[in-house]
Design a protein around this motif. Structure first.
Motif, PDB file in Angstrom:
ATOM      1  N   LEU A 137      -4.200  -4.063  -5.410  1.00 36.93           N
ATOM      2  CA  LEU A 137      -5.387  -3.214  -5.387  1.00 36.93           C
ATOM      3  C   LEU A 137      -5.975  -3.035  -6.778  1.00 36.93           C
ATOM      4  CD1 LEU A 137      -4.274  -0.500  -2.816  1.00 36.93           C
ATOM      5  CD2 LEU A 137      -5.882  -2.392  -2.448  1.00 36.93           C
ATOM      6  N   ASP A 138      -5.115  -2.927  -7.772  1.00 35.80           N
ATOM      7  CA  ASP A 138      -5.588  -2.788  -9.148  1.00 35.80           C
ATOM      8  C   ASP A 138      -6.350  -4.040  -9.576  1.00 35.80           C
ATOM      9  OD1 ASP A 138      -5.705  -1.355 -11.696  1.00 35.80           O
ATOM     10  OD2 ASP A 138      -4.325  -2.895 -12.417  1.00 35.80           O
ATOM     11  N   ALA A 139      -5.804  -5.210  -9.231  1.00 33.78           N
ATOM     12  CA  ALA A 139      -6.476  -6.460  -9.579  1.00 33.78           C
ATOM     13  C   ALA A 139      -7.811  -6.584  -8.840  1.00 33.78           C
ATOM     14  CB  ALA A 139      -5.575  -7.647  -9.252  1.00 33.78           C
ATOM     15  N   ARG A 140      -7.831  -6.204  -7.576  1.00 36.04           N
ATOM     16  CA  ARG A 140      -9.070  -6.274  -6.802  1.00 36.04           C
ATOM     17  C   ARG A 140     -10.119  -5.310  -7.332  1.00 36.04           C
ATOM     18  NH1 ARG A 140      -8.682  -8.111  -0.978  1.00 36.04           N
ATOM     19  NH2 ARG A 140      -6.727  -9.234  -0.876  1.00 36.04           N
ATOM     20  N   ALA A 141      -9.707  -4.160  -7.778  1.00 32.64           N
ATOM     21  CA  ALA A 141     -10.650  -3.161  -8.280  1.00 32.64           C
ATOM     22  C   ALA A 141     -11.346  -3.648  -9.540  1.00 32.64           C
ATOM     23  CB  ALA A 141      -9.930  -1.842  -8.543  1.00 32.64           C
ATOM     24  N   ARG A 142     -10.754  -4.613 -10.211  1.00 34.29           N
ATOM     25  CA  ARG A 142     -11.320  -5.144 -11.448  1.00 34.29           C
ATOM     26  C   ARG A 142     -12.222  -6.361 -11.211  1.00 34.29           C
ATOM     27  NH1 ARG A 142      -8.122  -2.890 -15.687  1.00 34.29           N
ATOM     28  NH2 ARG A 142      -6.326  -1.831 -14.822  1.00 34.29           N
ATOM     29  N   THR A 143     -12.431  -6.720  -9.950  1.00 35.36           N
ATOM     30  CA  THR A 143     -13.261  -7.880  -9.644  1.00 35.36           C
ATOM     31  C   THR A 143     -14.654  -7.438  -9.216  1.00 35.36           C
ATOM     32  OG1 THR A 143     -12.651  -7.944  -7.308  1.00 35.36           O
ATOM     33  CG2 THR A 143     -11.247  -9.181  -8.842  1.00 35.36           C
ATOM     34  N   ALA A 144     -15.568  -8.403  -9.134  1.00 35.34           N
ATOM     35  CA  ALA A 144     -16.934  -8.110  -8.711  1.00 35.34           C
ATOM     36  C   ALA A 144     -16.978  -7.681  -7.245  1.00 35.34           C
ATOM     37  CB  ALA A 144     -17.817  -9.335  -8.929  1.00 35.34           C
ATOM     38  N   CYS A 145     -16.078  -8.227  -6.437  1.00 36.89           N
ATOM     39  CA  CYS A 145     -16.041  -7.874  -5.017  1.00 36.89           C
ATOM     40  C   CYS A 145     -14.597  -7.554  -4.628  1.00 36.89           C
ATOM     41  CB  CYS A 145     -16.568  -9.026  -4.157  1.00 36.89           C
ATOM     42  SG  CYS A 145     -16.537  -8.636  -2.389  1.00 36.89           S
ATOM     43  N   PRO A 146     -14.259  -6.275  -4.589  1.00 38.19           N
ATOM     44  CA  PRO A 146     -12.870  -5.892  -4.301  1.00 38.19           C
ATOM     45  C   PRO A 146     -12.368  -6.309  -2.923  1.00 38.19           C
ATOM     46  CG  PRO A 146     -14.120  -4.032  -5.170  1.00 38.19           C
ATOM     47  CD  PRO A 146     -15.093  -5.136  -4.915  1.00 38.19           C
ATOM     48  N   LEU A 147     -13.268  -6.654  -1.993  1.00 46.88           N
ATOM     49  CA  LEU A 147     -12.830  -7.049  -0.663  1.00 46.88           C
ATOM     50  C   LEU A 147     -12.367  -8.501  -0.609  1.00 46.88           C
ATOM     51  CD1 LEU A 147     -15.600  -5.327   1.463  1.00 46.88           C
ATOM     52  CD2 LEU A 147     -13.319  -4.477   0.885  1.00 46.88           C
ATOM     53  N   ARG A 148     -12.734  -9.304  -1.592  1.00 43.73           N
ATOM     54  CA  ARG A 148     -12.348 -10.708  -1.649  1.00 43.73           C
ATOM     55  C   ARG A 148     -10.955 -10.811  -2.293  1.00 43.73           C
ATOM     56  NH1 ARG A 148     -16.764 -12.446  -3.565  1.00 43.73           N
ATOM     57  NH2 ARG A 148     -17.551 -13.111  -1.573  1.00 43.73           N
ATOM     58  N   PRO A 149     -10.073 -11.641  -1.733  1.00 48.34           N
ATOM     59  CA  PRO A 149      -8.750 -11.803  -2.355  1.00 48.34           C
ATOM     60  C   PRO A 149      -8.878 -12.245  -3.811  1.00 48.34           C
ATOM     61  CG  PRO A 149      -8.790 -12.829  -0.194  1.00 48.34           C
ATOM     62  CD  PRO A 149     -10.223 -12.428  -0.515  1.00 48.34           C
ATOM     63  N   ARG A 163      10.846  -0.226   0.018  1.00 52.90           N
ATOM     64  CA  ARG A 163       9.497   0.302   0.248  1.00 52.90           C
ATOM     65  C   ARG A 163       8.773   0.542  -1.081  1.00 52.90           C
ATOM     66  NH1 ARG A 163       5.119  -0.153   2.712  1.00 52.90           N
ATOM     67  NH2 ARG A 163       4.021   1.745   3.220  1.00 52.90           N
ATOM     68  N   MET A 164       9.503   1.006  -2.072  1.00 54.99           N
ATOM     69  CA  MET A 164       8.893   1.205  -3.392  1.00 54.99           C
ATOM     70  C   MET A 164       8.431  -0.125  -3.977  1.00 54.99           C
ATOM     71  SD  MET A 164      11.354   4.208  -4.937  1.00 54.99           S
ATOM     72  CE  MET A 164      10.787   3.994  -6.596  1.00 54.99           C
ATOM     73  N   ALA A 165       9.209  -1.188  -3.770  1.00 53.67           N
ATOM     74  CA  ALA A 165       8.807  -2.511  -4.257  1.00 53.67           C
ATOM     75  C   ALA A 165       7.549  -2.978  -3.532  1.00 53.67           C
ATOM     76  CB  ALA A 165       9.952  -3.513  -4.056  1.00 53.67           C
ATOM     77  N   GLN A 166       7.460  -2.743  -2.221  1.00 56.08           N
ATOM     78  CA  GLN A 166       6.265  -3.097  -1.464  1.00 56.08           C
ATOM     79  C   GLN A 166       5.054  -2.318  -1.972  1.00 56.08           C
ATOM     80  OE1 GLN A 166       7.559  -2.101   2.482  1.00 56.08           O
ATOM     81  NE2 GLN A 166       8.260  -4.173   2.924  1.00 56.08           N
ATOM     82  N   LEU A 167       5.237  -1.036  -2.228  1.00 58.17           N
ATOM     83  CA  LEU A 167       4.131  -0.218  -2.727  1.00 58.17           C
ATOM     84  C   LEU A 167       3.700  -0.648  -4.124  1.00 58.17           C
ATOM     85  CD1 LEU A 167       5.206   3.292  -1.417  1.00 58.17           C
ATOM     86  CD2 LEU A 167       3.248   1.926  -0.646  1.00 58.17           C
ATOM     87  N   ALA A 168       4.638  -1.052  -4.961  1.00 53.86           N
ATOM     88  CA  ALA A 168       4.300  -1.532  -6.302  1.00 53.86           C
ATOM     89  C   ALA A 168       3.477  -2.815  -6.204  1.00 53.86           C
ATOM     90  CB  ALA A 168       5.565  -1.756  -7.125  1.00 53.86           C
ATOM     91  N   ALA A 169       3.842  -3.706  -5.287  1.00 52.82           N
ATOM     92  CA  ALA A 169       3.082  -4.942  -5.094  1.00 52.82           C
ATOM     93  C   ALA A 169       1.683  -4.631  -4.570  1.00 52.82           C
ATOM     94  CB  ALA A 169       3.818  -5.878  -4.133  1.00 52.82           C
ATOM     95  N   HIS A 201       0.051  -1.849  -5.048  1.00 51.63           N
ATOM     96  CA  HIS A 201      -0.652  -1.223  -6.172  1.00 51.63           C
ATOM     97  C   HIS A 201      -1.214  -2.283  -7.113  1.00 51.63           C
ATOM     98  CE1 HIS A 201      -1.042   0.656 -10.140  1.00 51.63           C
ATOM     99  NE2 HIS A 201      -1.305   1.766  -9.477  1.00 51.63           N
ATOM    100  N   ALA A 202      -0.402  -3.275  -7.439  1.00 49.08           N
ATOM    101  CA  ALA A 202      -0.841  -4.340  -8.344  1.00 49.08           C
ATOM    102  C   ALA A 202      -2.001  -5.123  -7.736  1.00 49.08           C
ATOM    103  CB  ALA A 202       0.326  -5.279  -8.663  1.00 49.08           C
TER     104      ALA A 202
END
Length: 62
Positions: free
Chosen positions: A36-48, A25-31, A33-34
């Motif tokens: 969501l972090d990558a999406r938060a750095r994009t122009a549109c966080p809802l887009r993959p 479960r910790m590995a799933q949460l780390a993935a 997190h990564a």
């Protein structure tokens, strides 16, 4: 009635199983997190991540 050593072994095995579940479960949460972090750095966080944005519609061409 099981011997004390059998009970200790059963509890030990149960706890090891729980640790494996927690580790997975910790590995799933780390993935997550990564991702969501990558999406938060994009122009549109809802887009993959890695998907190109569609150009905005041109109201003049309609």
């Amino acid at each position: 009635m099981p011997a004390a050593s059998e009970t200790v072994e059963a509890w030990s095995e149960l706890l090891q199983d729980k640790i494996r579940i927690i580790d997975a479960r910790m590995a799933q949460l780390a993935a997550l997190h990564a991702d969501l972090d990558a999406r938060a750095r994009t122009a549109c966080p809802l887009r993959p991540v890695g998907q190109a944005a569609e150009p905005p519609a041109n109201p003049a061409t309609g």
